[in-house]
Each structure stands twice: as C-alpha cells, then as structure tokens.
Design a protein around this motif. Structure first.
Motif, PDB file in Angstrom:
ATOM      1  N   ASN A  58     -12.907   2.650  24.576  1.00  0.00           N
ATOM      2  CA  ASN A  58     -13.104   4.064  24.283  1.00  0.00           C
ATOM      3  C   ASN A  58     -14.403   4.173  23.488  1.00  0.00           C
ATOM      4  OD1 ASN A  58     -12.547   6.795  24.222  1.00  0.00           O
ATOM      5  ND2 ASN A  58     -11.428   6.670  22.296  1.00  0.00           N
ATOM      6  N   TYR A  59     -15.223   5.138  23.854  1.00  0.00           N
ATOM      7  CA  TYR A  59     -16.527   5.294  23.224  1.00  0.00           C
ATOM      8  C   TYR A  59     -16.695   6.693  22.643  1.00  0.00           C
ATOM      9  CZ  TYR A  59     -17.988   1.107  25.821  1.00  0.00           C
ATOM     10  OH  TYR A  59     -18.099  -0.169  26.323  1.00  0.00           O
ATOM     11  N   ALA A  60     -17.467   6.773  21.563  1.00  0.00           N
ATOM     12  CA  ALA A  60     -17.917   8.065  21.081  1.00  0.00           C
ATOM     13  C   ALA A  60     -18.887   8.628  22.115  1.00  0.00           C
ATOM     14  CB  ALA A  60     -18.610   7.911  19.735  1.00  0.00           C
ATOM     15  N   ASP A  61     -18.963   9.953  22.168  1.00  0.00           N
ATOM     16  CA  ASP A  61     -19.862  10.579  23.141  1.00  0.00           C
ATOM     17  C   ASP A  61     -21.303  10.101  22.947  1.00  0.00           C
ATOM     18  OD1 ASP A  61     -18.181  13.813  23.191  1.00  0.00           O
ATOM     19  OD2 ASP A  61     -17.807  11.969  24.307  1.00  0.00           O
ATOM     20  N   SER A  62     -21.689   9.864  21.701  1.00  0.00           N
ATOM     21  CA  SER A  62     -23.064   9.448  21.406  1.00  0.00           C
ATOM     22  C   SER A  62     -23.365   8.048  21.926  1.00  0.00           C
ATOM     23  CB  SER A  62     -23.313   9.500  19.902  1.00  0.00           C
ATOM     24  OG  SER A  62     -22.405   8.652  19.222  1.00  0.00           O
ATOM     25  N   ALA A  63     -22.327   7.265  22.204  1.00  0.00           N
ATOM     26  CA  ALA A  63     -22.504   5.880  22.639  1.00  0.00           C
ATOM     27  C   ALA A  63     -22.353   5.696  24.156  1.00  0.00           C
ATOM     28  CB  ALA A  63     -21.500   4.982  21.933  1.00  0.00           C
ATOM     29  N   LYS A  64     -21.747   6.658  24.789  1.00  0.00           N
ATOM     30  CA  LYS A  64     -21.478   6.520  26.222  1.00  0.00           C
ATOM     31  C   LYS A  64     -22.778   6.375  27.022  1.00  0.00           C
ATOM     32  CE  LYS A  64     -17.116   9.062  26.204  1.00  0.00           C
ATOM     33  NZ  LYS A  64     -16.410  10.313  26.600  1.00  0.00           N
ATOM     34  N   GLY A  65     -22.780   5.390  27.912  1.00  0.00           N
ATOM     35  CA  GLY A  65     -23.937   5.161  28.760  1.00  0.00           C
ATOM     36  C   GLY A  65     -25.019   4.317  28.134  1.00  0.00           C
ATOM     37  N   ARG A  66     -24.940   4.080  26.824  1.00  0.00           N
ATOM     38  CA  ARG A  66     -25.966   3.280  26.142  1.00  0.00           C
ATOM     39  C   ARG A  66     -25.388   2.019  25.507  1.00  0.00           C
ATOM     40  NH1 ARG A  66     -28.632   5.340  21.773  1.00  0.00           N
ATOM     41  NH2 ARG A  66     -26.811   6.548  21.106  1.00  0.00           N
ATOM     42  N   PHE A  67     -24.168   2.114  24.985  1.00  0.00           N
ATOM     43  CA  PHE A  67     -23.542   0.989  24.289  1.00  0.00           C
ATOM     44  C   PHE A  67     -22.411   0.422  25.134  1.00  0.00           C
ATOM     45  CE2 PHE A  67     -24.464   2.805  19.743  1.00  0.00           C
ATOM     46  CZ  PHE A  67     -25.817   2.831  20.055  1.00  0.00           C
ATOM     47  N   THR A  68     -22.203  -0.892  25.000  1.00  0.00           N
ATOM     48  CA  THR A  68     -21.102  -1.555  25.679  1.00  0.00           C
ATOM     49  C   THR A  68     -20.371  -2.457  24.701  1.00  0.00           C
ATOM     50  OG1 THR A  68     -22.301  -1.546  27.789  1.00  0.00           O
ATOM     51  CG2 THR A  68     -20.413  -3.027  27.596  1.00  0.00           C
ATOM     52  N   ILE A  69     -19.073  -2.244  24.576  1.00  0.00           N
ATOM     53  CA  ILE A  69     -18.255  -3.094  23.712  1.00  0.00           C
ATOM     54  C   ILE A  69     -17.530  -4.114  24.577  1.00  0.00           C
ATOM     55  CG2 ILE A  69     -16.236  -1.558  23.777  1.00  0.00           C
ATOM     56  CD1 ILE A  69     -15.751  -2.335  20.811  1.00  0.00           C
ATOM     57  N   SER A  70     -17.420  -5.335  24.062  1.00  0.00           N
ATOM     58  CA  SER A  70     -16.700  -6.390  24.763  1.00  0.00           C
ATOM     59  C   SER A  70     -16.084  -7.314  23.725  1.00  0.00           C
ATOM     60  CB  SER A  70     -17.628  -7.162  25.703  1.00  0.00           C
ATOM     61  OG  SER A  70     -18.676  -7.771  24.974  1.00  0.00           O
ATOM     62  N   ARG A  71     -15.191  -8.181  24.178  1.00  0.00           N
ATOM     63  CA  ARG A  71     -14.570  -9.107  23.234  1.00  0.00           C
ATOM     64  C   ARG A  71     -14.213 -10.415  23.919  1.00  0.00           C
ATOM     65  NH1 ARG A  71      -9.040  -6.423  21.183  1.00  0.00           N
ATOM     66  NH2 ARG A  71      -8.497  -8.543  20.487  1.00  0.00           N
TER      67      ARG A  71
END
Length: 121
Positions: A58-71
């Motif tokens: 789940n991403y904040a709108d400000s992060a969508k399309g630019r940030f990618t979280i992984s683990r």
C-alpha cells in the motif's frame, strides 16, 4: 529485544534515485507488516509505503508510481526504492516493523532511528 537499522539515505538531486534498507534483528519469531514512514520539518510523520509478510503493498498517493517497497523475509529486511525524487520528498525516513518476539503473542510496533533523505532542486 528488537532493533531496526536503516541505511541508504543521503543527498541527491531532483530526479535522482535512492534505495533505503532496513534490517530487523533480535528475538524475532515473525514479522507481519513492515513499512516506511517519513517526517519533514514541522510536519507530522506520514506513511509512505507498507508491505505485508505475503507481499501485499500500500502506498501513499505521493509515492505511487515513483517508489517501490519490497522485503526479504529470510533477511528480515525491507527496502524502499525511490525514483524521480522531488525536493518535497526531503524528510527523515523511518522504518517500522510489527514483530512477534519469541514468547510473545501479539505483535509489537518497532521503529528504526531514521535516515535523512535530502533532495536538492
């Protein structure tokens, strides 16, 4: 019992990229949600991105399309790949993990110490 250590912050020009890492260690039985939050000067801490143990994100709108979280569940590590950085992304970035420790029943919320990200224009 549990320690979160972030790395990867720094100074970058607008449009650049950074990759943050956060490794959890200690008496860990399992980790549920892991995530990244940030706090800019004079502002409240806000969620950037979160990821479940199964990989749902789940991403904040400000992060969508630019940030990618992984683990990496084997390494108890969460990452945040940040591309197309903007000056408004400047903040201290904190890692958070919901951890069940050995002998525990319900998850506890643990935070890292934070890593500074500065984006120059």
């Amino acid at each position: 019992q549990v320690e979160l250590v972030e790395s990867g912050g720094g100074l970058v020009q607008a449009g650049g990229s950074l990759r943050l890492s956060c490794a959890a260690s200690g008496s860990i039985l399992s980790i549920n949600v892991m995530g990244w939050y940030r706090q800019a000067p004079g502002k409240q801490r806000e969620m950037v991105a979160i990821i479940s143990s199964g990989g749902s994100t789940n991403y904040a709108d400000s992060a969508k399309g630019r940030f990618t979280i992984s683990r990496d569940n084997f390494k108890n590590t969460v990452y945040l790949q940040m591309n197309s950085l903007k000056p408004e992304d400047t903040a201290v970035y904190f890692c958070r993990a919901d951890v069940i420790v050995f002998g525990g029943v319900s998850p506890g919320h643990y935070w890292g110490q934070g890593t500074q990200v500065t984006v120059s224009s």
